[in-house]
Design an enzyme around this catalytic site. Structure first.
Site, mmCIF file in Angstrom:
data_model
loop_
_atom_site.group_PDB
_atom_site.id
_atom_site.type_symbol
_atom_site.label_atom_id
_atom_site.label_comp_id
_atom_site.label_asym_id
_atom_site.label_seq_id
_atom_site.Cartn_x
_atom_site.Cartn_y
_atom_site.Cartn_z
ATOM 1 N N SER A 135 33.867 56.104 44.203
ATOM 2 C CA SER A 135 34.162 55.051 44.125
ATOM 3 C C SER A 135 36.496 55.152 44.353
ATOM 4 O O SER A 135 36.845 53.690 45.174
ATOM 5 C CB SER A 135 34.095 53.721 43.029
ATOM 6 N N LYS A 151 40.216 54.094 39.060
ATOM 7 C CA LYS A 151 40.835 53.304 39.450
ATOM 8 C C LYS A 151 42.299 53.335 39.776
ATOM 9 O O LYS A 151 42.607 53.279 38.822
ATOM 10 C CB LYS A 151 40.002 51.783 38.966
#
Length: 323
Positions: A72, A109
């Site tokens: 991701s 993230k």
């Protein structure tokens, strides 16, 4: 022991020539990987434990290493198997890559706060959705300051997708070359030829830009309005200001104000770099740059609104496609 007793004991040790240090900084000893994917995939985060060490040895914001799994964050260069160097610090800024604990699971993230003050964890891969932190129990463990990479490893699915894209483009190009309708459309490197399996009617797009923007152009605001709306509506292939400016110069060589990439770049910053639907006059006032004004913003907003209304629904050619 009370705090006073601890201090007395430390003083006796110093008098004896020792250098006592309090173990007052918790450093994690993680035995699970941090997921560059969905936090729920991070495994048993309760298996993590901390060890107390003196801040004189590790500092107030010590470093630790943790392995990344998933894809991701591939757009910022974090790949599965990378070892992340993480500085323990809960004070982070927008745009910093962080390791966070969300509902007991670890993830890596990009931290982001939107215009409404809502906080998110944003992946750097379009295949994943941002994580809204509202409603979750979360904390920032630290920020990623570096990484150590093992051997390079290719993804089979990435290779397969690349080959499929090329085959699809080849098929589309072959179909376009054999289509009489396409012969009347401009070939360019800026605009998408298809949307929702229909060919875009570039003649209509060009006509609306000329009618709404060009004929009443007084400033570079209008050029950026055309660029912003065409981008938001999915008509542009990517963020390429130079190619867009060149295309407009070909379409409208007699424009009263030339379309230049540097002029577009002056407006493609801050609040107006976002999608038109996210523009807000109050936020714009807080982000005023030299050469911009509230009046100019209002003109720009009006042009965008007018052009978008004339282009919706998108002008397409009624022609069946073989895919």
């Amino acid at each position: 022991m009370t705090e006073k007793e601890i201090q007395q004991e430390l003083e006796r040790m110093r008098t004896a020539g020792l250098r006592p240090m309090l173990c007052d900084v918790a450093v994690p000893m993680a035995d699970v990987p941090v997921m560059a994917g969905y936090p729920a995939e991070a495994g048993d985060a309760t298996a993590n434990r901390y060890v107390l060490l003196p801040h004189q040895l590790v500092g107030r914001h010590p470093m630790f290493l943790i392995e990344a799994e998933g894809d991701s964050m591939q757009n910022v260069g974090i790949m599965a198997g990378d070892t992340l160097e993480v500085q323990m610090d809960m004070q982070v800024a927008d745009g910093e890559v962080v390791v966070a604990e969300v509902d007991g699971a670890y993830t890596v993230k990009t931290f982001y706060t939107d215009d409404e003050g809502t906080q998110w964890l944003v992946p750097e891969n379009d295949n994943y959705d941002p994580i809204l932190l509202t409603g979750h129990i979360w904390r920032i463990v630290g920020k990623v300051t570096g990484l150590r990479r093992g051997k390079p490893q290719s993804s089979f699915s990435t290779c397969a997708k690349a080959v499929m894209r090329l085959r699809r483009k080849t098929a589309e190009g072959s179909d376009m070359a054999n289509s009489k309708a396409f012969d009347n459309q401009p070939r360019n490197l800026v605009f998408k030829q298809f949307v929702n399996r229909q060919r875009i009617d570039f003649a209509a797009v060009r006509s609306q830009v000329e009618r709404v923007v060009l004929k009443q152009m007084r400033h570079h605001y209008e050029w950026y309005a055309a660029y912003r709306v065409l981008l938001d509506m999915g008509l542009l292939e990517e963020l390429q200001l130079t190619k867009f400016a060149q295309q407009m110069q070909v379409w409208f060589p007699q424009a009263p104000i030339a379309c230049k990439a540097d002029s577009l770049g002056d407006y493609a910053v801050g609040h107006t770099s976002k999608a038109f639907t996210l523009w807000n006059i109050d936020v714009f006032r807080q982000e005023l740059r030299r050469g911009q004004s509230v009046t100019g913003f209002n003109v720009l907003y009006h042009r965008c609104e007018e052009l978008r209304a004339t282009l919706f629904p998108l002008p397409t050619l009624d022609l069946a496609l073989p895919f």
